[in-house]
Design an enzyme around this catalytic site. Structure first.
Site, mmCIF file in Angstrom:
data_model
loop_
_atom_site.group_PDB
_atom_site.id
_atom_site.type_symbol
_atom_site.label_atom_id
_atom_site.label_comp_id
_atom_site.label_asym_id
_atom_site.label_seq_id
_atom_site.Cartn_x
_atom_site.Cartn_y
_atom_site.Cartn_z
ATOM 1 N N SER A 125 0.833 -1.202 0.000
ATOM 2 C CA SER A 125 0.000 0.000 0.000
ATOM 3 C C SER A 125 0.866 1.248 0.000
ATOM 4 C CB SER A 125 -0.871 -0.017 1.259
ATOM 5 O OG SER A 125 -1.472 1.234 1.453
ATOM 6 N N TYR A 150 -1.959 -1.775 11.059
ATOM 7 C CA TYR A 150 -2.224 -2.228 9.680
ATOM 8 C C TYR A 150 -1.088 -1.796 8.751
ATOM 9 C CZ TYR A 150 -3.643 -1.590 4.876
ATOM 10 O OH TYR A 150 -3.628 -1.566 3.520
ATOM 11 N N LYS A 154 2.127 -3.942 6.496
ATOM 12 C CA LYS A 154 2.543 -3.834 5.090
ATOM 13 C C LYS A 154 4.055 -3.590 5.004
ATOM 14 C CE LYS A 154 -1.384 -4.710 3.306
ATOM 15 N NZ LYS A 154 -1.601 -6.034 2.697
#
Ligand code: UD1
Length: 338
Positions: A125, A150, A154
């Site tokens: 992302s 979160y 990544k």
């Protein structure tokens, strides 16, 4: 050629399965249905005329992952989408995110490293850039301290893959998505958020059908032309096609390094108000909205420099924001009228 797509019944995963099948790949999906439904298989079949193989597996179960690779020992290409992705939830339940997003990745790589060769595409992302100093964002912009568990999964995921690729036969491509939106033009598949949507476009379309009273625009005092925050909204079908191209690049050994990174965006930034106006144009509806304070953790702007994706990967986003909004709107109406 059999390809494993984890999270293949999810939003981006299902669109990618369609594009893979359109290109003649045999697909096997792993999904634990935590944020998706088996019905998505019907949508994929309706579009492509072919039902992908499906294994309901939770990738946190190491032995299940091992058994999968014993059964499907011809899988050497993997596109790994399966992960939790709600920023707020990750702040509240960090261990859920670290367990789900990290252990599944580790178990997959542990199996793949035993193969003479493996190709791995990772769903990353643009969140890894945080608020980048320069727009548009190039792949060499520094990765910044993650603002949520979160986002951290990544970053850690990218590091795990990079460290592993150095010492194994795994080659990998890290795809850093900007903001995926829209639905397949057939309206057979699209985004199906659970509960109240956190993301802008599903919230807009749900407001359009009357499921939500009004949209809250989080902040109109950003240093942007109209004061609302700017993002790079990319049509999910364009994004899906990029995965097929990335996989082919690894399978055909066209990659220039064991691990390559590409931004996937359109290169164009759109403000929240521009997204609302696009929705109003394609739906011919007025969208009720109110201005609210900024949402915590939000950045001012993020849009991609797409030179590397265009020139090295050989992929370019073709579809416009209006086309994405029109497809998202058609999809929302279909889902609600069922
Ligand atoms: C969010 C996540 C990002 C994740 C991505 C996945 C945050 C802070 N970031 O990105 O880490 O990779 O989703 O899809 O959650 N907005 C409104 N009203 C709404 C919803 C959103 O005004 O009801 C605004 C937001 O403030 C933002 C823009 O719309 O400026 C886009 O928001 P969203 O769709 O949530 O995406 P991101 O925040 O960019």
């Amino acid at each position: 050629m059999k390809v494993l797509v984890t999270g293949g019944l999810g939003f981006i995963g299902s669109h990618t399965v369609v594009e893979l099948q359109n290109e003649g790949y045999e697909v096997v999906i792993i999904d634990n249905l935590s944020n998706s439904s088996e019905d998505v298989l019907k949508g994929i079949t309706a579009i492509t005329g072919k039902t992908p193989l499906f294994e309901k597996i939770d990738l946190r179960e190491k032995s299940a992952v091992r058994d999968f690779f014993k059964k499907h020992n011809d899988v050497t290409g993997v596109i790994h989408f399966a992960a939790s992705k709600a920023v707020g939830e990750s702040v509240e339940q960090p261990l859920l995110y670290y367990e789900n997003n990290i252990s599944s990745l580790v178990y997959l790589l542990q199996e793949l490293q035993q193969k003479p060769e493996a190709s791995f595409i990772f769903s990353s992302s643009c969140t890894v850039y945080g608020q980048a100093e320069k727009m548009p964002i190039t792949e060499d912009a520094p990765v910044q301290a993650a603002m949520s568990p979160y986002g951290n999964t990544k970053q850690i995921g990218e590091e795990i893959i990079t460290d592993t690729a150095k010492v194994t036969n795994i080659s990998a491509i890290l795809l850093r998505y900007f903001n995926p939106v829209g639905a397949h033009e057939s309206v057979q598949i699209g985004e199906l958020p659970l509960g109240v949507p956190q993301n802008l476009v599903p919230f807009i379309t749900q407001t359009g059908v009357g499921l939500r009273q009004e949209l809250s625009v989080f902040g109109n005092d950003y240093p942007t032309p109209d004061g609302t925050a700017v993002r790079d909204y990319i049509h999910v079908v364009d994004l899906a096609k990029a995965h097929v191209i990335a996989l082919q690049r690894l399978l055909n050994k066209k990659n220039l390094a064991k691990v390559e990174t590409f931004n996937l965006g359109t290169g164009k930034g759109s403000s929240v108000l521009e997204v609302i106006h696009s929705f109003e144009k394609v739906s011919d509806k007025k969208l009720p909205y109110v201005i609210k304070p900024r949402r915590e953790g939000d950045i001012t702007e993020a849009y991609a420099n797409t030179d590397k994706a265009n020139n090295v990967l050989g992929w370019k986003a073709e579809l416009s924001l209006d086309e994405a909004m029109a497809s998202a709107w058609k999809w929302e109406q279909k889902v609600r009228n069922k």
